[in-house]
Design an enzyme around this catalytic site. Sequence first.
Site, PDB file in Angstrom:
ATOM      1  N   CYS A 250       0.864  -1.171   0.000  1.00  0.00           N
ATOM      2  CA  CYS A 250       0.000   0.000   0.000  1.00  0.00           C
ATOM      3  C   CYS A 250       0.906   1.228   0.000  1.00  0.00           C
ATOM      4  O   CYS A 250       2.124   1.090  -0.088  1.00  0.00           O
ATOM      5  CB  CYS A 250      -0.940  -0.007   1.201  1.00  0.00           C
ATOM      6  SG  CYS A 250      -0.069   0.001   2.787  1.00  0.00           S
ATOM      7  N   THR A 251       0.331   2.407   0.097  1.00  0.00           N
ATOM      8  CA  THR A 251       1.106   3.632  -0.130  1.00  0.00           C
ATOM      9  C   THR A 251       2.323   3.742   0.777  1.00  0.00           C
ATOM     10  O   THR A 251       3.453   3.838   0.317  1.00  0.00           O
ATOM     11  CB  THR A 251       0.206   4.865   0.074  1.00  0.00           C
ATOM     12  OG1 THR A 251      -1.017   4.649  -0.634  1.00  0.00           O
ATOM     13  CG2 THR A 251       0.885   6.117  -0.422  1.00  0.00           C
TER      14      THR A 251
END
Length: 369
Positions: A250-251
């Site tokens: 994820c980010t």
Amino acid sequence: MSEPKILLYYAFAPIADPEAVRLWQRELCTSLGLRGRIIVSPHGINGTVGGELDACKQYLRRTREYGPFAGLEVKWSTGTGFVSEAERAGSGAGAASAGSDAGSSNTEAISAGAPGASGASGASQRPLHSGRGLAGKRRPAPWKQIVDFPKLSVKVRDELVAFGTASELRVDATGVVGGGVHLSPAAVNELVAARGDEVVFFDGRNAYEAAIGRFKGAVVPEVATTHGFIGEIERGAFDELKHRPVVTYCTGGIRCEVLSAAMLERGFTEVYQIDGGIVRYGEAFGNDGLWEGSLAVFDGRESMDFAPGAAVVGRCAVCDAPSNRLVNCADPACRARFVACETHAGERCHEHGGSADASPAAVARAVSG
Ligand SMILES: [Zn+2]
Ligand SMILES: [Zn+2]
């Protein structure tokens, strides 16, 4: 000289009194002129705030003095600029909103936890546990305020990220208990080199984020919000991955801390997560690793590339033309985001009478097609 800086950070650790931490954090940020969003839960803290470089440094130092936040995972980036003196004199919005929930009832918690607090500025606020005084640089108030966030918001929630697994998530002083194995960016490449196509990348973000950038060959769940993951996993959508090495990403890494634990809890056998998420991986390898495309971000920039010449992997939600531009539905009340080409940047989603298909299913079709 002061520079506008933005911090993105989290720490998982048991927090006995999230409300006291909220009050302390709000005071600390207000005293340093920081704006942004912070969530405190019984499992830790997650925030993004911005302001002057020196204010950010002081914020980090003071926050890390609180034992549970000593291991705060932090990423720095450069902000757009500061609110001008004229704008500030005109509105005072930052200070007003920062103080807007100041009257809540838990003042005894923070005064008990931080006996050093004194003065209207809160500048001598101490971390809850610390016996040490804080010798921060004395700076004349006010600090400059960054333009990238309209105000300061500090909230207590059940979950730092809303997977709906608050009741099963366990944390201790070392972080999430039972989560996926952390891999450095280099170790991700080594795993793929060693295991080849057996390795599956699993996108832990909302589908629209994956639409403009993802790891090569990644599985992109058809979810519009973080809340959708558990349902997809439990209905068996990814059962064929349960015995393969799965690298969640994820980010910045926080969503996979929770997601990887939830997957292991539900029968996945070999789950990894990337230290520092896509951000760290992209910093390490730019366009030359296993990442392809642009990274969706949550400030005015909408998306960013790690290096010039990033692959354009997105497809316009209206006409299918290649684009990595993410836009909001033109209906101001709608929160849908989708990829749009130059021509269709002002389009609305289907629900709001437009011709942009903003559904996660459309993203999944574009990814697999
Ligand atoms: Zn188009
Ligand atoms: Zn819409």
